[in-house]
Scaffold this motif. Sequence first.
Motif, short mmCIF file in Angstrom:
data_model
loop_
_atom_site.label_atom_id
_atom_site.label_comp_id
_atom_site.label_asym_id
_atom_site.label_seq_id
_atom_site.Cartn_x
_atom_site.Cartn_y
_atom_site.Cartn_z
N PHE A 239 -24.50 46.35 -65.62
CA PHE A 239 -23.39 45.83 -66.43
C PHE A 239 -22.18 45.54 -65.54
N ILE A 240 -21.86 46.48 -64.65
CA ILE A 240 -20.70 46.30 -63.77
C ILE A 240 -20.93 45.13 -62.81
N GLN A 241 -22.16 45.04 -62.28
CA GLN A 241 -22.45 43.94 -61.35
C GLN A 241 -22.32 42.59 -62.05
N HIS A 242 -22.91 42.49 -63.24
CA HIS A 242 -22.83 41.21 -63.95
C HIS A 242 -21.41 40.92 -64.40
N LEU A 247 -16.60 37.58 -63.85
CA LEU A 247 -15.15 37.43 -63.68
C LEU A 247 -14.77 36.88 -62.31
N LYS A 248 -15.68 37.03 -61.35
CA LYS A 248 -15.34 36.62 -59.99
C LYS A 248 -15.10 35.12 -59.88
N THR A 249 -15.99 34.34 -60.51
CA THR A 249 -15.87 32.87 -60.37
C THR A 249 -14.58 32.34 -60.99
N VAL A 253 -11.43 30.55 -59.01
CA VAL A 253 -10.93 29.21 -59.31
C VAL A 253 -9.43 29.23 -59.61
N VAL A 254 -9.02 30.21 -60.47
CA VAL A 254 -7.60 30.31 -60.82
C VAL A 254 -6.77 30.58 -59.57
N LYS A 255 -7.25 31.47 -58.71
CA LYS A 255 -6.50 31.81 -57.50
C LYS A 255 -6.39 30.60 -56.57
N THR A 256 -7.51 29.85 -56.41
CA THR A 256 -7.49 28.67 -55.52
C THR A 256 -6.54 27.61 -56.03
N TYR A 257 -6.62 27.34 -57.36
CA TYR A 257 -5.74 26.30 -57.93
C TYR A 257 -4.28 26.75 -57.88
N ARG A 284 -12.01 31.34 -70.29
CA ARG A 284 -13.36 31.83 -70.01
C ARG A 284 -13.34 33.32 -69.68
N MET A 285 -12.37 33.72 -68.82
CA MET A 285 -12.23 35.14 -68.51
C MET A 285 -11.90 35.94 -69.75
N ASP A 286 -11.02 35.41 -70.58
CA ASP A 286 -10.62 36.12 -71.79
C ASP A 286 -11.83 36.36 -72.71
#
Length: 447
Positions: A239-242, A247-249, A253-257, A284-286
């Motif tokens: 569960f934690i890995q998934h 959330l990583k992607t 994206v938000v950090k890069t933009y 999407r994260m929400d």
Amino acid sequence: MMKVNLTRRIWFSFIALVVLVGLTVVIVYPISIKGTLTEETYRIIEQEQARMANPFSEHFSLPQSEMNFIERREAERSVGHVFLLDGEQRGEPIPPDDVLKEMVQNAGDQEKQRARYELTYNDATLFYVITRIQSDGEEAYQISFMWDTYRDLMVNRLWERLIYLLVIASLLSLLPAFWLKRYLRQPFRELGNRFEQIAQRNWKEPIRWEGDEDFQKLSDQFEKMRQNLIRYDRSQKTFIQHASHELKTPIMVVKTYAHSVKDGVLPKDNLEDTMNVILDETDRMDKRVKDMLYFTKLDTLQKETINLEEKVFGSIAYRIEERFRMQREDLTFVIQGADVTLTADPEHLQVLMENLVENAMRYARDKVWMSAEDSGGDHVLIRVRNNGEQIQEEDMNALFAPFRKGNKGQFGLGLAIVSRIAELHQGHAGVENLEDGVEFQIYLPKS
């Protein structure tokens, strides 16, 4: 309540058993043994009486004794005889007047040929048997007596032997007590050591006890617990890995933009399009975070904590159609069984239908069906169907697992949430490939 370890419980049990047996013997023994020995005393008297000749016979001679009435009490099996002939008392030793008077009175009142009597004299018990003898119209009485000396001596001897037996039995009972203590403590110690390992999250080694059937059954139950803990630990890690992957992607994206905008570089054609990407990834994260929180919440709920209400299927289906219709304008929604009544938690039922419809919209070509059917049995059947591609057979069993990857590369908790909500209502979820699509089926109890 006083806490007592296993060893003390075993000792207390054996001590209680010995005490219980001892009390039982103390209570029952005097009643049973004294009665038996009293009967034996009368039997001795009758045997001695039967050896005496008929007092009307010419061979009859009066019994002679060197002991008087009181001295005879010290003899263990001494039987005295008195004859009542022609209104006279003959024999030796002659009892005292008050004793003889009672004997004569009982003889006169006696209707049977032989009868047993007893009396108390000088704090001692005298047993005697009176036999009526008749010959040629003449009548005589033979009175044979014996003190309680024999009975009391036998009772005391048996008491001594019984005490010896109780002491020996108590000492011998220590052997099975020691054996039982060791027999019970060994598997408990073994299981206790294994539980210490499990408490330290070291549950790789299986628990298995060979031997006694009861302890083997207990070890099998703990082995099931160990396996469940392993599965739970594995599912938590998965569960934690998934969740991290989900959330990583969008975070990346938000950090890069955000860095690009800060540096004055717009990844998209203009600032509005760039900010729209950031907002989409934030949404999407929400959604992922809400799904994870909701899934965790479902794991902590019990059947008794849900709010069951009667709902008409159409009130939920039409609301969902209105909500999702604008997301794909090329889709057609078909609702059947709108008047069927369901007993479910409204909030959970709403989430269940939303996840099924959202999944159906993702794969449908141009049509999605929502239907409810009351077959007259114990369950109400909810169907959500799409006319998209069929599901591969190897994926059917794991379809409701958390974070399962779909054939379009999407991870999620939607179907896992559906299955958990159905189980929470004491129902179950299923899926079936049709000729022109896929149908998800939810069975919910009527009550």
